[in-house]
Design an enzyme around this catalytic site. Sequence first.
Site: not given
Length: 661
Positions: A74, A241, A266
């Site tokens: 990510c 994250h 996201n």
Amino acid sequence: MKEAAGAERGGEALFEDPDFPSDDTSLFSDGSTPIARLQGEITWRRPQEICPSPALFPDTFSLGHAKQGLLGDCWFLCACTYLLKNKLLLNKVFPPEQPQWDDSRYRGSFQFSFWQQGHWTEVTIDDRLPCLNSTLCFSRCHSPTAFWVALMEKAYAKLHGSYERLWAGQVSEALVDFTGGLAERWSLGEAEEEQRPGQDSDRVRGRSLDLKLLRPVKDECAVSCSTRSSREGASELGQYHALTVMEWLDVQMVSGSKVLLLRIRNPWGRCCWGGAWVGSGSGWSSVDPVSALDLQARVAEGEFWLDESEFLSQFDDITVGYPISDEGHLKSIYTGNLLTQRRQLAGRWTSGRSAGGSRNSSSYCSNPKFWLKVCERGEVLVSLLQRRNTERRAETPSEDGESTTHQHYRAIALHMWKVEKRRFRLSRTLSKPPCASSHCHAYEREVVLREQLEPGYYLLIPSTYQPGAEARFLIRAFSSSSISLSALNSAAPALPLTTDGEWETSSHFRGAWLEGRTAGGSRNFLSHWNNPRFPFTVCDESAATSAVNVRITLQQSRPDTELHPIGFHIYKFPEGESEQTFSRDEDPAASCVPHCYTRDVSLACCLPPGVYAIVPSTYQPDCSANFTLSLARRIHRKVVKSQERLGRAIQEISHISVMQS
């Protein structure tokens, strides 16, 4: 399983990269991540084998954003989002006009450029992509027919050695690799450490961020936020994250006051939030209905709004990438100034020679040193960037007994002192607090210090926390005014690390033996006195102990296959006499002989107070060579009690669950 080769275009076989083959060696490094279970299951397909009409970018902008797959990268995808918003930078990393699948020039390869340790590095890949059941298993675009993200992920994986090495990382690293600029990471909570009585001023952590700092450049810089633990508003996120801040703005409320709203993306490609500004949440009732509809219409798949209080309470860290102007200049996030001057130098910490450790260590002064010359007052940023080490290792336990492990980076810091160069004395300088420094030693790839500096000379010392910790690094300086950056020369061989004192290189001479002039040879020859001579003085303070107090090193500048046998003698002048009345019948006070075929020779000795001369020589006369002579003296300086401790270990941004499409 590797797909059968043989696809052709226009009668020519499509490119198959031999350096990053379509097999498990390109996927896995050590099998330490959850994707290791996929060994033997992945097939490799070109985009035209995945969909009928592949393209690099989709027609709809929002569908070009990255969507995370089975790989925990990510952090990489957040940096990709910034590239998509900045056409100039995207074209730098992914050069345009490359032949695509509907072009007769297409041969199955694509080129990318990534910034690495001071230079742009070109990476060429073939377009065979890892799949499960004919579907991309790692990152992709929201549009199933767009492939720029999947191709760039493959190029970045090749740069790192495998896809698995992209599992867990920092957004700041990818931003620097994509821009060649700077990125900094702050805590959104309270500062982690406070200054204690007796501590150096540079020990204040002070890494908490006020969002107001970024308002002048919020529309130009890359901003990412991350979690280190589960949160009430985003419990689905779990730990570590990273997400992207797409925009933030002040919104007028019905009451007349304003609220700061931030739109967050996201990388998973789906909403994971349950706050007051999601969907038909309660927050929208406090905003003018027309404004509410406009803001809600901006939300694409995987995005959501939240207000400043939610943002500060739900996220732990924020990473900010410095804006880059169209001309390629860095723009300060503190002042908005263009930093048009840029300098860089490479260096390394070598055990036993230049890896002196933190200011807690008596060997600190042996760390590499650099001069920063500031010609006029201006804003200056200096960064210390260490090279990633792909071997696993553990750092020695910190001083409070807690063991901190990081497999890629050393704990590093950078300190700076303002000095008068002509009257510079290292021991005296290091006994004073630095004028600027990065925060305490941290397991970061790069640390940054920023100051408004007056004209003059500044001493920069990069260090690892532990003495003897080896690594390569790059010092970079950015400034709004004219600057220069240079390395401080030091003796070639290592200086002894002692507990009762330190060594300071007080003199550094360069000379030459010239045939027929100054290449006099050893004492066996009458011409010995034609050799260069270098006078020096030993004062009372340096002879206060009977221990070794002087160390002299001679280094010749010749290829290893053409070395001369070298050595030197040290002669003492009779008290009250000058070099002109020096007796050539005088025996040496000390000698570094016999002459040896080696690059450098060194002698440590105890010399009483007086005036001396060093006479370096080759064994035979008329042997020409350049040489360097270094004189180091033992000093007796107490270790600075800076009480430096390790900062918290770097948090790797990843997620260990399987992403669902």
